[in-house]
Design an enzyme around this catalytic site. Structure first.
Site, PDB file in Angstrom:
ATOM      1  N   GLY A 270       0.826  -1.204   0.000  1.00 32.84           N
ATOM      2  CA  GLY A 270       0.000   0.000   0.000  1.00 32.84           C
ATOM      3  C   GLY A 270       0.854   1.246   0.000  1.00 32.84           C
ATOM      4  CB  SER A 271       1.902   3.457  -2.077  1.00 28.46           C
ATOM      5  OG  SER A 271       0.982   3.313  -3.163  1.00 28.46           O
ATOM      6  N   GLY A 272      -0.791   4.750   0.020  1.00 29.90           N
ATOM      7  CA  GLY A 272      -1.615   5.947   0.148  1.00 29.90           C
ATOM      8  C   GLY A 272      -1.019   6.915   1.160  1.00 29.90           C
ATOM      9  CG  ASN A 273      -2.313  10.719   4.050  1.00 33.32           C
ATOM     10  OD1 ASN A 273      -2.846  10.821   5.146  1.00 33.32           O
ATOM     11  ND2 ASN A 273      -1.466  11.628   3.587  1.00 33.32           N
TER      12      ASN A 273
ATOM     13  CE  LYS B 282      -6.675   3.553  12.452  1.00 32.73           C
ATOM     14  NZ  LYS B 282      -5.370   3.395  11.803  1.00 32.73           N
TER      15      LYS B 282
ATOM     16  CE  LYS C  78      -9.472   5.124  14.167  1.00 30.63           C
ATOM     17  NZ  LYS C  78      -8.978   6.130  13.210  1.00 30.63           N
TER      18      LYS C  78
ATOM     19  NE  ARG D 232      -8.975   8.660   5.643  1.00 31.38           N
ATOM     20  CZ  ARG D 232      -8.258   7.647   5.160  1.00 31.38           C
ATOM     21  NH1 ARG D 232      -8.822   6.788   4.330  1.00 31.38           N
ATOM     22  NH2 ARG D 232      -7.005   7.480   5.474  1.00 31.38           N
TER      23      ARG D 232
ATOM     24  CE  LYS E  91     -12.001   3.720  -2.935  1.00 27.86           C
ATOM     25  NZ  LYS E  91     -13.081   4.094  -3.875  1.00 27.86           N
TER      26      LYS E  91
ATOM     27  CD  GLN F  19     -10.298   5.067   8.167  1.00 28.49           C
ATOM     28  OE1 GLN F  19     -10.667   5.961   8.912  1.00 28.49           O
ATOM     29  NE2 GLN F  19      -9.095   4.556   8.245  1.00 28.49           N
TER      30      GLN F  19
END
Length: 382
Positions: A22-25, A132, A215, A281, A308, A310
């Site tokens: 993975g390489s998102g934020n 998550k 959460k 977010r 995306k 969550q």
């Protein structure tokens, strides 16, 4: 010179090879930490592979930008990545000979990702999930770590905490929690810990992981609070009541005696809940949802730059506690949910905050109705 040569040989022969899936934020932020530590700690192979879903950014391949400019300009702009973080466009190539896997992709992509990796993971490898989310399975509640563990046949730890990616990437002090056991948990702590990123280990990994998922539902309620123009007193109540429901949910759906109350006091618990209710977010999009009335899908596309929401957690969990019908795009079936709930003897009234958030987001209930769930919450007694 001989000593230096020997050290280089040791690193090549003995260092654990790391692959970031993975390489998102958040993936790019954690790549910075892992890359810095791998470059100096002989426990790890120096180069860190990062699987990048290939896309074009201003006429250039994203992998090319990362490898040449050392910056993920789409998902973590303005932050330089270590030069030993190598972007790889093919997942199987990135995973080749890796000893340690860091899973940090959106929840909805995990099934196809591990299916692609199956048969390409070396014996004795270990993984850590930063994802998550939760699933519904035939036998009840399913954790993302379980899905990875069962698909790949490897040990899986988790990392959860009050870790907003942009702040981590800019070396602002924070804490995090590794949920796991033994040497693998210690190894992942060594891979991530920095002077400004302090890691504790909890031998309560299922609770650690559930906290990271639950959460996000409470954060939707915090967003409603902001969208309705309410203040910090109301948000504090949402956080408190939400934490109570998180604790109760974990104790209901995990084995008796498995949940440790201390876990909720770690970064993965109350700290992550607080920061998500102020800066996450889900909070941001839920505030806009309350103000505009637009759908969550619309707002996700408008506000998150390809990231995306969550919300899979919200759909899955809220269905679990409300006996609701199958939700569009949700992988669950009413039959499976009914069976889980019947076995657990759960009623929606047990989790009024969770249930109300779900109804506002997916059943058309007015956001203002969310306040009724707070006012009438059983935590206040009769």
């Amino acid at each position: 010179m001989l000593a230096l040569t020997s050290l280089r040989y040791f690193r090549t022969a003995m260092g654990k090879r790391v692959c970031i899936v993975g390489s998102g934020n958040w993936g790019s932020a954690i790549a910075k930490l892992a890359g810095l530590n791998a470059a100096t700690n002989p426990l790890f192979e120096k180069n860190v592979n990062m699987w990048v879903y290939e896309e074009m950014v201003e006429g250039r391949k994203l992998t090319e930008i990362i490898n040449q400019d050392h910056e993920n300009v789409k998902y973590l702009p303005g932050v330089k990545l270590p030069e030993n973080v190598i972007a790889v466009p093919e997942l199987v190539d990135a995973a080749k000979d890796a000893d340690l896997f860091i899973f940090v992709i959106p929840h909805q992509f995990i099934a196809r990702t591990v299916a692609t990796m199956k048969g390409h993971v070396k014996e004795g490898a270990a993984a850590i999930s930063l994802i998550k989310g939760i699933n519904i399975t035939d036998s009840g509640l399913g954790l993302i770590s379980d899905e990875i563990r069962e698909a790949l046949g490897i040990d899986v730890s988790v990392l959860m905490g009050a870790n907003i990616a942009n702040e981590v990437a800019r070396d602002q002090f924070c804490e995090s929690t590794v949920g796991g056991f033994g040497e693998n948990a210690k190894t992942f702590k060594a891979l991530f810990q920095r002077p400004t990123f302090r890691v504790s280990i909890s031998e309560d990994p299922k609770t650690v992981e559930l906290c990271g998922a639950l959460k996000n539902i409470v954060a939707c309620g915090a967003g409603f609070c902001d969208g309705l123009g309410l203040g910090d007193n109301t948000k504090a109540a949402i956080i408190r009541l939400g934490l109570m429901e998180m604790m109760d949910f974990c104790k209901v759906f995990l084995s008796e005696g498995e949940v440790k109350n201390q876990t909720f006091m770690e970064s993965c618990g109350v700290a992550d809940l607080i920061t998500t209710c102020y800066g996450g977010r889900n909070r941001k999009v839920s505030e806009a949802f309350a103000k505009t009335g637009k759908s969550l899908d619309e707002l996700e596309k408008e506000m998150l730059n390809g990231q995306k929401l969550q919300g899979c957690v919200l759909k899955t969990l809220a269905q679990l506690i409300t006996f609701s019908k199958r939700v569009e795009k949700g992988p669950e079936t009413a039959r499976e949910l009914q069976g889980v709930l019947t076995n657990k003897k759960i009623s929606p009234e047990r989790f009024p905050l969770f249930t109300s958030v779900f109804k506002c987001c997916y059943e058309g209930a007015p956001v203002a109705d969310f306040l009724k769930a707070l006012e009438n919450h059983p935590a206040h007694g009769n």
